[in-house]
Design a protein around this motif. Structure first.
Motif, mmCIF file in Angstrom:
data_model
loop_
_atom_site.group_PDB
_atom_site.id
_atom_site.type_symbol
_atom_site.label_atom_id
_atom_site.label_comp_id
_atom_site.label_asym_id
_atom_site.label_seq_id
_atom_site.Cartn_x
_atom_site.Cartn_y
_atom_site.Cartn_z
ATOM 1 N N UNK A 73 0.611 -1.065 -0.431
ATOM 2 C CA UNK A 73 0.257 0.359 0.007
ATOM 3 C C UNK A 73 0.504 1.459 0.109
ATOM 4 N N UNK A 74 1.617 1.087 -0.592
ATOM 5 C CA UNK A 74 3.535 2.337 -0.354
ATOM 6 C C UNK A 74 2.796 3.816 -0.767
ATOM 7 N N UNK A 75 1.426 2.668 -2.542
ATOM 8 C CA UNK A 75 1.140 4.082 -2.780
ATOM 9 C C UNK A 75 0.097 5.309 -2.314
ATOM 10 N N UNK A 76 -0.549 4.213 -1.025
ATOM 11 C CA UNK A 76 -1.284 5.291 -0.342
ATOM 12 C C UNK A 76 -0.476 6.541 0.500
ATOM 13 N N UNK A 77 0.889 6.268 0.746
ATOM 14 C CA UNK A 77 1.937 6.438 1.346
ATOM 15 C C UNK A 77 1.845 7.775 1.386
#
Ligand code: ZN
Length: 381
Positions: A330-334
């Motif tokens: 979920x790094x894309x949400x980071x």
């Protein structure tokens, strides 16, 4: 080397040889430099490097004379002397990484995977082309498997994986009967934590946390250069830290767990409850809405980032670690969690914290699994 060695507990002494390989993989060092960098005694380094040289995994370089005293003999890794294969199983595909002794990649591959099919058959088939390749096969000494779920490492069995829909699957014995090299299995966060210890955060820190943000949140714990597992191998169940007594329902049956605020389903439910979106929001939907700054989405994610930051600060303070590394799918949400997370964690910790966010790609947990296999094949017991 005993194949009966338990994959479950890797105490410091079992990781030392892998630590030496990882350290010397990027530079040649003499024994006293290795001892200094890893905080080990000279005799310990001499014993382990002798074994690594016997195995053909390291070699001595010509001695260097620097002033008076005995000449120092630099050691280097022989990267292609042996390989490990790491596999990470996703709900719809599988990623494999073939790794050299210095942690570099020979190659990586992606294959379709169907968790409702026969897992042993599909996993064996994924390994077979690598093992049958005359260039790589004979060098493969171990296979690591990183799975999302609760693993019983001593039995080599997967207890429960809601994401894969599996329960009670003794994968290590089943695969061990099919494949000609030892097979290790572990939870994906802990596999990646082992990789961080050997090739990442562990280069600068003996004690650190790995925060994994994926479907839920998980935590890898390294204390005294040892990956903490707990007696049943379930340490790091960070997602079920209780946050709010009246909070949202969690999949575990309780209310207000951290996961019930941070998991993708939880974010989607809250966005809908606030009237920001319709039902059935996926992770890519959420990222798209945040990127174009749809009303309320960034505020929601920053609020949830702050909840995560306070919970992390609590663990940091209890364990007195000085470093935190963020990994996960979920790094894309980071970028949207971080505006809430960073002030909350920095405001909550008692000492300065070195926070690193890893660029994530699909193969990261597979590299973790290959690192775990490396640590286990060179383990001293
Ligand atoms: Zn829970």
């Amino acid at each position: 080397m005993s194949h009966a060695h338990s994959a479950g507990s890797l105490p410091r002494e079992d990781l030392i040889r892998a630590e030496i390989l990882a350290l010397c993989g990027s530079q040649s060092l003499n024994r006293s430099q290795i001892a200094g960098r890893l905080g080990l005694g000279a005799a310990t380094v001499t014993e382990h490097t002798r074994r690594l040289i016997e195995l053909g995994f390291m070699r001595e370089l010509p001695p260097q004379v620097n002033g008076p005293g005995r000449p120092r003999v630099p050691l280097e890794v022989v990267p292609d002397a042996a390989y490990t294969l790491g596999l990470r199983v996703h709900p719809d595909h599988l990623v494999g990484v073939l790794m050299r002794l210095d942690g570099s990649e020979v190659r990586r591959f992606t294959l379709p995977f169907d968790p409702s099919g026969d897992p042993v058959e599909q996993l064996s088939q994924a390994c077979e082309p690598v093992l049958a390749d005359p260039a790589s096969g004979p060098k493969v000494r171990g296979i690591g498997l990183a799975l999302p779920g609760v693993i019983d490492p001593a039995a080599g069995s997967l207890r429960l994986s809601p994401r894969l829909g599996w329960t009670g699957l003794p994968l290590r014995p089943l695969l061990g009967a099919r494949l000609p090299v030892p097979v290790l299995i572990d939870n994906d966060t802990r596999a990646s934590t082992t990789a961080e210890l050997l090739f990442g955060t562990g280069r600068d820190h003996d004690d650190f946390l790995v925060l994994a943000i994926g479907d839920g949140v998980g935590m890898g714990i390294v204390l005294g250069r040892r990956v903490h597992r707990g007696p049943d191998g379930v340490a790091g169940e960070f997602g079920h830290v209780p946050i709010g007594p009246d909070g949202p329902a969690c999949v575990c049956g309780r209310r207000g767990c951290l996961d019930a605020y941070l998991a993708t389903y939880a974010l989607a439910n809250e966005a809908q409850a606030r009237g920001l979106t319709g039902a059935g929001l996926t992770l890519p939907d959420l990222v798209r809405l945040a990127e174009r700054d749809a009303p309320g989405i960034r505020d929601l994610l920053a609020e949830r980032g702050a909840i995560l930051g306070r919970a992390v600060a609590g663990v940091v303070n209890v364990l007195a670690v000085r470093a935190l590394t963020v990994i996960g799918e979920s790094h894309v949400l980071w970028p949207f969690l971080e505006p809430g997370f960073r002030p909350a964690v920095e405001g909550g910790v008692l000492s300065a914290l070195d926070i690193n966010v890893r660029r994530w790609d699909d193969s990261a947990h597979a590299r973790g699994a290959a690192s775990l296999a490396l640590a286990t094949i060179v383990a001293s017991r």
